[in-house]
Design a protein around this motif. Structure first.
Motif, PDB file in Angstrom:
ATOM      1  N   LEU A  13       0.825  -1.203   0.000  1.00  0.00           N
ATOM      2  CA  LEU A  13       0.000   0.000   0.000  1.00  0.00           C
ATOM      3  C   LEU A  13       0.854   1.246   0.000  1.00  0.00           C
ATOM      4  CD1 LEU A  13      -2.610  -0.851   2.781  1.00  0.00           C
ATOM      5  CD2 LEU A  13      -3.026  -0.745   0.336  1.00  0.00           C
ATOM      6  N   GLU A  14       0.437   2.231  -0.797  1.00  0.00           N
ATOM      7  CA  GLU A  14       1.015   3.559  -0.668  1.00  0.00           C
ATOM      8  C   GLU A  14       0.203   4.272   0.399  1.00  0.00           C
ATOM      9  OE1 GLU A  14       1.373   5.723  -4.308  1.00  0.00           O
ATOM     10  OE2 GLU A  14       2.811   4.298  -5.131  1.00  0.00           O
ATOM     11  N   ALA A  15       0.861   5.098   1.197  1.00  0.00           N
ATOM     12  CA  ALA A  15       0.176   5.749   2.304  1.00  0.00           C
ATOM     13  C   ALA A  15       0.692   7.170   2.481  1.00  0.00           C
ATOM     14  CB  ALA A  15       0.404   4.963   3.596  1.00  0.00           C
ATOM     15  N   ALA A  16      -0.201   8.060   2.902  1.00  0.00           N
ATOM     16  CA  ALA A  16       0.221   9.423   3.229  1.00  0.00           C
ATOM     17  C   ALA A  16       1.179   9.377   4.416  1.00  0.00           C
ATOM     18  CB  ALA A  16      -0.996  10.287   3.538  1.00  0.00           C
ATOM     19  N   ASN A  17       0.916   8.467   5.368  1.00  0.00           N
ATOM     20  CA  ASN A  17       1.771   8.306   6.538  1.00  0.00           C
ATOM     21  C   ASN A  17       2.025   6.809   6.735  1.00  0.00           C
ATOM     22  OD1 ASN A  17       2.926   8.094   9.097  1.00  0.00           O
ATOM     23  ND2 ASN A  17       1.767   9.833   9.894  1.00  0.00           N
ATOM     24  N   PRO A  18       3.055   6.250   6.067  1.00  0.00           N
ATOM     25  CA  PRO A  18       3.307   4.810   6.147  1.00  0.00           C
ATOM     26  C   PRO A  18       3.489   4.284   7.572  1.00  0.00           C
ATOM     27  CG  PRO A  18       4.600   5.775   4.389  1.00  0.00           C
ATOM     28  CD  PRO A  18       3.986   6.915   5.162  1.00  0.00           C
ATOM     29  N   VAL A  19       4.152   5.042   8.436  1.00  0.00           N
ATOM     30  CA  VAL A  19       4.399   4.586   9.806  1.00  0.00           C
ATOM     31  C   VAL A  19       3.086   4.462  10.577  1.00  0.00           C
ATOM     32  CG1 VAL A  19       5.496   5.180  12.007  1.00  0.00           C
ATOM     33  CG2 VAL A  19       6.762   5.463   9.860  1.00  0.00           C
ATOM     34  N   ALA A  31       1.034  -8.306  14.376  1.00  0.00           N
ATOM     35  CA  ALA A  31       2.422  -8.419  13.918  1.00  0.00           C
ATOM     36  C   ALA A  31       3.239  -7.214  14.392  1.00  0.00           C
ATOM     37  CB  ALA A  31       2.463  -8.515  12.392  1.00  0.00           C
ATOM     38  N   GLU A  32       4.550  -7.332  14.296  1.00  0.00           N
ATOM     39  CA  GLU A  32       5.463  -6.260  14.686  1.00  0.00           C
ATOM     40  C   GLU A  32       5.994  -5.557  13.436  1.00  0.00           C
ATOM     41  OE1 GLU A  32       6.305  -5.343  17.860  1.00  0.00           O
ATOM     42  OE2 GLU A  32       4.878  -6.837  18.605  1.00  0.00           O
ATOM     43  N   THR A  33       6.008  -4.230  13.456  1.00  0.00           N
ATOM     44  CA  THR A  33       6.492  -3.476  12.300  1.00  0.00           C
ATOM     45  C   THR A  33       8.008  -3.500  12.217  1.00  0.00           C
ATOM     46  OG1 THR A  33       6.531  -1.404  13.536  1.00  0.00           O
ATOM     47  CG2 THR A  33       4.516  -1.904  12.312  1.00  0.00           C
ATOM     48  N   SER A  34       8.515  -3.337  11.002  1.00  0.00           N
ATOM     49  CA  SER A  34       9.942  -3.272  10.740  1.00  0.00           C
ATOM     50  C   SER A  34      10.167  -2.136   9.747  1.00  0.00           C
ATOM     51  CB  SER A  34      10.425  -4.599  10.146  1.00  0.00           C
ATOM     52  OG  SER A  34      11.778  -4.506   9.769  1.00  0.00           O
ATOM     53  N   ALA A  35      10.649  -0.998  10.255  1.00  0.00           N
ATOM     54  CA  ALA A  35      10.841   0.183   9.409  1.00  0.00           C
ATOM     55  C   ALA A  35      12.147   0.088   8.643  1.00  0.00           C
ATOM     56  CB  ALA A  35      10.824   1.450  10.260  1.00  0.00           C
ATOM     57  N   GLY A  36      12.144   0.678   7.447  1.00  0.00           N
ATOM     58  CA  GLY A  36      13.333   0.754   6.610  1.00  0.00           C
ATOM     59  C   GLY A  36      13.253   1.997   5.753  1.00  0.00           C
ATOM     60  N   GLY A  37      13.900   3.072   6.174  1.00  0.00           N
ATOM     61  CA  GLY A  37      13.803   4.317   5.434  1.00  0.00           C
ATOM     62  C   GLY A  37      12.420   4.909   5.595  1.00  0.00           C
ATOM     63  N   ASP A  38      11.801   5.289   4.473  1.00  0.00           N
ATOM     64  CA  ASP A  38      10.455   5.861   4.503  1.00  0.00           C
ATOM     65  C   ASP A  38       9.370   4.799   4.445  1.00  0.00           C
ATOM     66  OD1 ASP A  38      11.521   8.418   4.540  1.00  0.00           O
ATOM     67  OD2 ASP A  38      11.406   8.658   2.363  1.00  0.00           O
ATOM     68  N   SER A  39       9.750   3.538   4.335  1.00  0.00           N
ATOM     69  CA  SER A  39       8.794   2.445   4.194  1.00  0.00           C
ATOM     70  C   SER A  39       8.770   1.584   5.445  1.00  0.00           C
ATOM     71  CB  SER A  39       9.168   1.573   2.996  1.00  0.00           C
ATOM     72  OG  SER A  39       9.140   2.346   1.811  1.00  0.00           O
ATOM     73  N   VAL A  40       7.677   0.843   5.594  1.00  0.00           N
ATOM     74  CA  VAL A  40       7.524  -0.030   6.753  1.00  0.00           C
ATOM     75  C   VAL A  40       7.021  -1.387   6.267  1.00  0.00           C
ATOM     76  CG1 VAL A  40       6.385  -0.376   8.977  1.00  0.00           C
ATOM     77  CG2 VAL A  40       6.931   1.943   8.206  1.00  0.00           C
ATOM     78  N   TYR A  41       7.635  -2.460   6.757  1.00  0.00           N
ATOM     79  CA  TYR A  41       7.199  -3.826   6.446  1.00  0.00           C
ATOM     80  C   TYR A  41       6.553  -4.422   7.678  1.00  0.00           C
ATOM     81  CZ  TYR A  41       7.275  -8.769   5.231  1.00  0.00           C
ATOM     82  OH  TYR A  41       6.916 -10.066   4.982  1.00  0.00           O
ATOM     83  N   LEU A  42       5.454  -5.107   7.467  1.00  0.00           N
ATOM     84  CA  LEU A  42       4.754  -5.818   8.525  1.00  0.00           C
ATOM     85  C   LEU A  42       4.730  -7.286   8.123  1.00  0.00           C
ATOM     86  CD1 LEU A  42       3.114  -5.166  11.116  1.00  0.00           C
ATOM     87  CD2 LEU A  42       1.105  -5.029   9.662  1.00  0.00           C
ATOM     88  N   PRO A  43       5.531  -8.134   8.773  1.00  0.00           N
ATOM     89  CA  PRO A  43       5.603  -9.541   8.362  1.00  0.00           C
ATOM     90  C   PRO A  43       4.333 -10.305   8.732  1.00  0.00           C
ATOM     91  CG  PRO A  43       6.874  -9.207  10.355  1.00  0.00           C
ATOM     92  CD  PRO A  43       6.383  -7.845   9.923  1.00  0.00           C
ATOM     93  N   PRO A  44       4.136 -11.473   8.134  1.00  0.00           N
ATOM     94  CA  PRO A  44       2.988 -12.307   8.508  1.00  0.00           C
ATOM     95  C   PRO A  44       3.066 -12.667   9.988  1.00  0.00           C
ATOM     96  CG  PRO A  44       4.068 -13.184   6.548  1.00  0.00           C
ATOM     97  CD  PRO A  44       4.949 -12.098   7.087  1.00  0.00           C
ATOM     98  N   ASN A  45       1.916 -12.721  10.630  1.00  0.00           N
ATOM     99  CA  ASN A  45       1.849 -13.117  12.032  1.00  0.00           C
ATOM    100  C   ASN A  45       1.378 -14.564  12.091  1.00  0.00           C
ATOM    101  OD1 ASN A  45       1.875 -13.101  14.781  1.00  0.00           O
ATOM    102  ND2 ASN A  45      -0.089 -12.088  14.995  1.00  0.00           N
ATOM    103  N   GLY A  46       2.293 -15.487  11.855  1.00  0.00           N
ATOM    104  CA  GLY A  46       1.951 -16.906  11.890  1.00  0.00           C
ATOM    105  C   GLY A  46       1.824 -17.495  10.502  1.00  0.00           C
ATOM    106  N   PRO A  47       1.694 -18.813  10.428  1.00  0.00           N
ATOM    107  CA  PRO A  47       1.687 -19.530   9.151  1.00  0.00           C
ATOM    108  C   PRO A  47       0.554 -19.130   8.208  1.00  0.00           C
ATOM    109  CG  PRO A  47       1.850 -21.068  10.990  1.00  0.00           C
ATOM    110  CD  PRO A  47       1.633 -19.707  11.564  1.00  0.00           C
ATOM    111  N   PHE A  53       3.271  -4.191   3.208  1.00  0.00           N
ATOM    112  CA  PHE A  53       4.368  -3.264   2.973  1.00  0.00           C
ATOM    113  C   PHE A  53       3.760  -1.895   2.714  1.00  0.00           C
ATOM    114  CE2 PHE A  53       7.464  -1.155   0.173  1.00  0.00           C
ATOM    115  CZ  PHE A  53       8.582  -1.243   0.985  1.00  0.00           C
ATOM    116  N   PHE A  54       4.212  -0.887   3.453  1.00  0.00           N
ATOM    117  CA  PHE A  54       3.682   0.460   3.356  1.00  0.00           C
ATOM    118  C   PHE A  54       4.782   1.384   2.858  1.00  0.00           C
ATOM    119  CE2 PHE A  54       1.609  -1.920   6.637  1.00  0.00           C
ATOM    120  CZ  PHE A  54       0.268  -1.711   6.387  1.00  0.00           C
TER     121      PHE A  54
END
Length: 129
Positions: A13-19, A31-47, A53-54
């Motif tokens: 997703l594109e977002a006005a405020n990714p965080v 799930a727990e967020t993982s920021a990287g620069g201006d983008s944020v990844y949210l991994p799967p929470n379980g199988p 990805f924002f």
């Protein structure tokens, strides 16, 4: 013949405020967020989970949303789950409770207006005909 197994890796997703949007979806999915620069990844929470990805918007939002996702919860828990998500900042849009015998759902919008549904499917022996 090749056996292909396709699974959902992530929703992007594109977002006005990714965080901020990632924090909302982290609360929804657990799930727990993982920021990287201006983008944020949210991994799967379980199988059975899905990643998200924002990233910052590249241009203004389109007037019409062309896709949304349906999230499924156990039968009988939709109303409570909807209330939980509203508590995180989702906005109730509408309910579809009598139209189809195999599903009931509530459509919500996340804090940036992206639509998504919370659906529940009755056990086969409880479905209307």
């Amino acid at each position: 013949m090749t056996n292909h197994q396709i699974t959902l890796g992530a929703i992007n997703l594109e977002a006005a405020n990714p965080v901020a949007l990632a924090k909302f979806w982290a609360a929804v999915t657990g799930a727990e967020t993982s920021a990287g620069g201006d983008s944020v990844y949210l991994p799967p929470n379980g199988p059975g989970g899905f990643g998200m990805f924002f990233q910052p918007e590249s241009e203004p939002r389109a007037k019409r949303q062309v896709a949304h996702w349906d999230l499924t919860v156990p039968w009988g828990s939709r109303a409570a789950e909807v209330e939980r998500l509203i508590g995180f900042g989702a906005t109730h849009q509408w309910d579809v409770l009598e139209e189809f015998p195999h599903v009931q759902w509530t459509t919500l919008a996340d804090p940036e207006g992206n639509l998504f549904c919370i659906a529940e499917h009755p056990p086969v022996d409880q479905q209307r005909v």
